[in-house]
Design an enzyme around this catalytic site. Structure first.
Site, PDB file in Angstrom:
ATOM      1  N   LYS A   1       3.345  62.664 -49.927  1.00 24.46           N
ATOM      2  CA  LYS A   1       2.215  63.005 -50.664  1.00 24.46           C
ATOM      3  C   LYS A   1       0.886  62.527 -50.015  1.00 24.46           C
ATOM      4  O   LYS A   1      -0.209  63.166 -49.907  1.00 24.46           O
ATOM      5  CB  LYS A   1       2.468  62.470 -52.091  1.00 24.46           C
ATOM      6  CG  LYS A   1       3.759  62.771 -52.760  1.00 24.46           C
ATOM      7  CD  LYS A   1       3.643  62.306 -54.139  1.00 24.46           C
ATOM      8  CE  LYS A   1       3.972  60.823 -54.152  1.00 24.46           C
ATOM      9  NZ  LYS A   1       5.218  60.605 -53.524  1.00 24.46           N
TER      10      LYS A   1
ATOM     11  N   GLY B   1       3.186  53.972 -52.322  1.00 23.60           N
ATOM     12  CA  GLY B   1       2.798  53.739 -51.006  1.00 23.60           C
ATOM     13  C   GLY B   1       2.640  54.827 -50.383  1.00 23.60           C
ATOM     14  O   GLY B   1       3.434  55.580 -50.342  1.00 23.60           O
ATOM     15  N   HIS B   2       1.434  55.197 -50.150  1.00 23.40           N
ATOM     16  CA  HIS B   2       0.887  56.615 -49.650  1.00 23.40           C
ATOM     17  C   HIS B   2       0.402  56.240 -48.238  1.00 23.40           C
ATOM     18  O   HIS B   2      -0.444  55.655 -47.976  1.00 23.40           O
ATOM     19  CB  HIS B   2      -0.030  57.113 -50.563  1.00 23.40           C
ATOM     20  CG  HIS B   2       0.449  57.546 -51.744  1.00 23.40           C
ATOM     21  ND1 HIS B   2      -0.088  58.314 -52.954  1.00 23.40           N
ATOM     22  CD2 HIS B   2       1.616  57.379 -52.371  1.00 23.40           C
ATOM     23  CE1 HIS B   2       0.694  58.342 -53.863  1.00 23.40           C
ATOM     24  NE2 HIS B   2       1.890  57.955 -53.585  1.00 23.40           N
TER      25      HIS B   2
ATOM     26  N   ASP C   1       7.929  59.411 -51.900  1.00 23.60           N
ATOM     27  CA  ASP C   1       7.751  59.101 -50.646  1.00 23.60           C
ATOM     28  C   ASP C   1       8.045  60.445 -49.609  1.00 23.60           C
ATOM     29  O   ASP C   1       8.729  60.433 -48.554  1.00 23.60           O
ATOM     30  CB  ASP C   1       8.816  57.915 -49.729  1.00 23.60           C
ATOM     31  CG  ASP C   1       8.576  56.830 -50.797  1.00 23.60           C
ATOM     32  OD1 ASP C   1       7.534  56.463 -50.871  1.00 23.60           O
ATOM     33  OD2 ASP C   1       9.659  56.035 -50.697  1.00 23.60           O
TER      34      ASP C   1
HETATM   35  P1  GDP Z   1       4.245  59.465 -50.089  1.00 24.05           P
HETATM   36  O1  GDP Z   1       4.559  58.155 -50.648  1.00 24.05           O
HETATM   37  O2  GDP Z   1       4.769  60.557 -50.617  1.00 24.05           O
HETATM   38  O3  GDP Z   1       2.872  59.289 -49.737  1.00 24.05           O
HETATM   39  O4  GDP Z   1       5.075  59.231 -48.648  1.00 24.05           O
HETATM   40  P2  GDP Z   1       4.983  57.730 -47.821  1.00 24.05           P
HETATM   41  O5  GDP Z   1       3.933  57.474 -47.304  1.00 24.05           O
HETATM   42  O6  GDP Z   1       5.626  56.645 -48.644  1.00 24.05           O
HETATM   43  O7  GDP Z   1       6.107  57.834 -46.879  1.00 24.05           O
HETATM   44  C1  GDP Z   1       6.299  59.286 -46.186  1.00 24.05           C
HETATM   45  C2  GDP Z   1       6.222  58.879 -44.715  1.00 24.05           C
HETATM   46  O8  GDP Z   1       6.728  59.862 -43.709  1.00 24.05           O
HETATM   47  C3  GDP Z   1       5.051  57.981 -43.980  1.00 24.05           C
HETATM   48  O9  GDP Z   1       5.323  57.292 -43.146  1.00 24.05           O
HETATM   49  C4  GDP Z   1       4.430  59.318 -43.229  1.00 24.05           C
HETATM   50  O10 GDP Z   1       3.446  58.794 -42.365  1.00 24.05           O
HETATM   51  C5  GDP Z   1       5.317  60.301 -42.867  1.00 24.05           C
HETATM   52  N1  GDP Z   1       5.216  61.526 -42.697  1.00 24.05           N
HETATM   53  C6  GDP Z   1       4.469  62.414 -43.553  1.00 24.05           C
HETATM   54  N2  GDP Z   1       4.602  63.604 -43.007  1.00 24.05           N
HETATM   55  C7  GDP Z   1       5.477  63.662 -41.976  1.00 24.05           C
HETATM   56  C8  GDP Z   1       6.002  64.551 -41.118  1.00 24.05           C
HETATM   57  O11 GDP Z   1       5.812  65.696 -41.246  1.00 24.05           O
HETATM   58  N3  GDP Z   1       6.757  64.315 -40.092  1.00 24.05           N
HETATM   59  C9  GDP Z   1       7.097  62.908 -40.063  1.00 24.05           C
HETATM   60  N4  GDP Z   1       7.875  62.585 -38.745  1.00 24.05           N
HETATM   61  N5  GDP Z   1       6.636  61.880 -40.724  1.00 24.05           N
HETATM   62  C10 GDP Z   1       5.837  62.175 -41.653  1.00 24.05           C
HETATM   63  P1  IMO Z   2       5.562  56.767 -53.864  1.00 20.26           P
HETATM   64  O1  IMO Z   2       4.277  57.397 -54.800  1.00 20.26           O
HETATM   65  C1  IMO Z   2       9.626  55.688 -53.977  1.00 20.26           C
HETATM   66  C2  IMO Z   2      10.964  53.561 -57.409  1.00 20.26           C
HETATM   67  C3  IMO Z   2      11.396  52.122 -57.150  1.00 20.26           C
HETATM   68  C4  IMO Z   2      12.484  52.031 -58.412  1.00 20.26           C
HETATM   69  C5  IMO Z   2      12.110  52.823 -59.455  1.00 20.26           C
HETATM   70  C6  IMO Z   2      11.415  51.952 -60.661  1.00 20.26           C
HETATM   71  O2  IMO Z   2       5.164  55.995 -52.716  1.00 20.26           O
HETATM   72  O3  IMO Z   2       6.245  58.014 -53.556  1.00 20.26           O
HETATM   73  P2  IMO Z   2       9.054  50.735 -60.587  1.00 20.26           P
HETATM   74  O4  IMO Z   2       8.485  49.597 -59.761  1.00 20.26           O
HETATM   75  O5  IMO Z   2       8.067  51.909 -60.609  1.00 20.26           O
HETATM   76  O6  IMO Z   2       9.416  50.268 -61.927  1.00 20.26           O
HETATM   77  O7  IMO Z   2      10.166  51.093 -59.752  1.00 20.26           O
HETATM   78  O8  IMO Z   2      11.200  53.882 -58.914  1.00 20.26           O
HETATM   79  N1  IMO Z   2       9.617  53.973 -57.202  1.00 20.26           N
HETATM   80  C7  IMO Z   2       9.436  54.576 -55.764  1.00 20.26           C
HETATM   81  N2  IMO Z   2       9.952  55.005 -55.018  1.00 20.26           N
HETATM   82  N3  IMO Z   2       8.409  55.927 -53.852  1.00 20.26           N
HETATM   83  C8  IMO Z   2       7.389  55.548 -54.712  1.00 20.26           C
HETATM   84  O9  IMO Z   2       6.061  55.717 -55.159  1.00 20.26           O
HETATM   85  C9  IMO Z   2       7.910  54.683 -55.891  1.00 20.26           C
HETATM   86  N4  IMO Z   2       7.685  54.145 -56.988  1.00 20.26           N
HETATM   87  C10 IMO Z   2       8.708  53.607 -57.474  1.00 20.26           C
HETATM   88  O10 IMO Z   2      11.992  52.208 -56.135  1.00 20.26           O
HETATM   89  O11 IMO Z   2      13.885  52.798 -57.892  1.00 20.26           O
HETATM   90 MG    MG Z   3       5.467  55.943 -50.623  1.00 22.36          MG
END
Ligand code: GDP
Ligand code: IMO
Ligand code: MG
Length: 428
Positions: free
Chosen positions: A16, A40-41, A13
C-alpha cells in the site's frame, strides 16, 4: 476523480505504501483513517528506504497536506519518534503539512502493556498482535472511556477522565500481575507530550469539507488488509478496526457519497504475519523462496511473514464485500523464477467444494485449497514499467487473476522502487 481510497485486499503488507506514494504525486491531501502504528508502509525513493507507521505516506512529498483522521488510534510517543526519524531524513513534519483530528483516540502506555500481557497469557491461542496497544485502545474507545486528543488541550480538566479509564485498567492490571497505576503518572506523561502534539490538532472533518468544495484531490490510505477487518476478516485473528474502504468515510468525517473510487492493493501471492487460518500457506521450498525473494519480513516487528500462493477466493470475496473498483497488483517480479505458479480457485471442506471463505474459524481451519497451475514466465520483470515489456505468460497470469476475481487490474508494480510501476488508467 477527486477522492480515491486505497485498501489492502489480503492480510496487510500488500505494498500500500508504495502505491500511495506513487499516487500522492497527483493528490493534494493524504488521509489515514484507521489503525495506528501497527501499520508499516515502505517507500523506496532514490535508493532510500523509508518506513512509515503512523504518518500518511504523502508526508514525504513537499507541499502535500496529510491528515490523521478520527478513526486512527494515535500513540503520541510513536508519533514523536516517527517525526524525529523523518527529520533525520530531511523530511519535515510541521503543523502546516500534518493535521490530526481533535477527536482522535490516544493510545496510552498502559494499552501497550495490556496488549503484551494478554498475548503472553494466551499462549498458543495468541493473536500475534504487533504489541502496540492497538486492540486495548480501540476497546476503550468503544467502551466510552478513551482519552481523545482534544482532552489534553486543557489538562486541568482531565482528572475525572483519567480516573475513569484507570479504574478499569487497574482491575485488569491486577489480574495480569501488573502494578497499579495512579493518575499522576498518566497526567505527567500527557503534560510531557502535549506541547509536541497539540500544534497539529485541527478540526479535520471541516478541513476535508473545505478541500472537497475546492475540488482538491484526496487520497485515503488504508492500513492492514481486508482479511484483518474486525467484522469480515478471519476473526478473531484480525486487527481491532474496520479496514474496509467504507471506514474511510467514518474514520475521517467525510460522507460515503464523496468516496469516488476504491483501489484494492493485491500481492501477486499471499502473505500473513501473526496467527490465524491461511488456506494456501506453503511449508515447503516454494514458500521459503517466496519469502526470500519477496523479502517477507514484517516492517513493524521484523517477524517472518508466512507465505503462500495467490488465493483468488479470498481476494474475490474481499473485493465484493468492500466494493473495489480496480486492483493494483504488486510484487509480480517476485514470481519471476518460478517454473510453476499455483492459483487457488476454490476450496474443499469435508469433501464438499465451495467458492467462498466461510466466516467460522472452525470451517476455515478445515479448508483444502483447489489449485490451477500456471506456467511461469522465467524472465526478469523487475523494473518493467511498460505493459508491452511484460512476458506473455506474466500477462496471462494477470488476466487469470483479473477474470477470477472479477475486478480489472489497472496498476502493476514490478519492484519496491517508486518509479517501477505500470498505470493502465489515469487514477486522478
Ligand atoms: P504495506 O504495509 O502494504 O505498505 O506493505 P509493506 O511496506 O509492509 O510491505 C511491502 C514490501 O514489498 C515492502 O518491502 C515494499 O518495498 C515491497 N514492495 C512493494 N511493491 C513491490 C513490488 O512490486 N515488487 C517487490 N519486489 N517489492 C515490492
Ligand atoms: P500494514 O498496514 C500485516 C496483524 C498482526 C496480527 C493482527 C492483530 O503494514 O499492512 P494488532 O497489533 O493490529 O492488534 O494485530 O493484525 N497486523 C498486520 N499484519 N500488516 C499490517 O499493517 C498489520 N497490522 C496488524 O500481525 O496478526
Ligand atoms: Mg506493512
Amino acid at each position: 476523480m477527486s477522492s480515491v481510497v486505497i485498501v489492502g485486499t489480503q492480510w496487510g503488507d500488500e505494498g500500500k505504501g508504495k502505491i500511495v506514494d506513487s499516487l500522492s504525486q497527483d493528490a493534494d491531501v493524504i488521509v489515514r483513517f484507521q489503525g495506528g502504528h501497527n501499520a508499516g508502509h515502505t517507500l523506496v525513493i532514490d535508493g532510500q528506504t523509508i518506513k512509515l507507521s503512523l504518518l500518511p505516506s504523502g508526508i514525504v512529498r513537499r507541499n502535500k497536506l496529510t491528515v490523521i483522521g478520527n478513526g486512527v488510534v494515535l500513540d503520541p510517543q510513536a508519533l514523536i519518534t516517527e517525526i524525529e526519524y523523518l527529520s533525520k531524513l530531511n523530511i519535515s513534519v510541521t503543523p502546516e503539512n500534518l493535521k490530526i483530528a481533535e477527536n482522535v483516540t490516544l493510545i496510552l502506555p498502559f494499552h501497550k502493556e495490556l496488549d503484551i500481557a494478554r498475548e503472553n497469557q494466551a499462549g498458543k491461542s495468541k493473536i500475534g498482535t504487533t504489541g502496540r496497544g492497538i486492540g486495548p485502545a480501540y476497546e476503550d474507545k468503544v467502551a466510552r472511556r478513551s482519552i481523545k486528543l482534544i482532552d489534553i488541550e486543557d489538562i486541568s480538566n482531565i482528572d475525572e477522565k483519567i480516573t475513569r479509564i484507570l479504574d478499569h485498567h487497574n482491575i485488569l492490571r491486577k489480574a495480569f500481575g501488573l502494578s497499579e497505576l495512579n493518575s499522576d503518572i498518566i497526567v505527567d506523561y500527557l503534560k510531557d507530550i502535549k506541547s509536541q502534539i497539540i500544534p497539529f490538532m485541527d478540526n479535520t472533518w471541516r478541513l476535508l469539507k473545505e478541500m472537497r468544495l475546492r475540488n482538491k484531490k484526496v487520497l485515503f490510505e488504508g492500513a492492514q488488509g481486508l482479511l484483518l477487518d474486525v467484522d469480515f476478516g478471519t476473526y478473531p485473528y484480525v486487527t481491532s478496526s474496520n479496514t474496509l474502504p467504507a471506514q474511510a468515510a467514518i474514520g475521517s468525517g467525510v460522507g460515503p457519497k464523496y468516496l469516488d473510487s476504491i483501489i484494492g492493493i493485491t500481492k501477486a501471492y499471499t502473505t500473513r504475519v501473526g496467527s490465524g487460518p491461511f488456506p494456501t500457506e506453503l511449508f515447503d521450498d516454494a514458500g521459503d523462496k517466496l519469502g526470500n525473494i519477496g523479502n517477507e519480513f514484517g516492517t513493524v516487528t521484523g517477524r517472518e511473514r508466512r507465505c503462500g500462493w495467490f488465493d483468488g477466493v479470498l481476494v474475490r470475496q474481499t473485493a465484493q464485500i468492500s466494493g473495489i473498483d480496480m486492483i493494483a497488483l504488486t510484487k509480480l517480479d517476485v514470481l519471476d523464477t518460478f517454473e510453476k505458479i499455483m492459483i487457488c480457485v476454490g476450496y474443499e471442506i469435508d469433501g464438499r467444494k465451495i467458492d467462498y471463505l466461510p466466516l467460522s474459524e472452525y470451517m476455515q481451519n478445515k479448508i483444502k485449497p483447489i489449485y490451477e497451475e500456471h506456467d511461469g514466465w522465467l524472465s526478469d520483470t523487475s523494473g518493467v514499467n511498460d505493459i508491452n515489456d511484460l512476458p506473455d505468460k506474466a500477462i496471462q497470469y494477470i488476466k487469470k487473476i483479473e477474470e477470477f476475481v472479477e475486478i480489472p487490474i489497472k496498476i502493476i508494480s514490478t519492484s519496491p522502487k517508486r518509479e517501477d510501476i505500470i498505470f493502465l488508467e489515469n487514477i486522478f
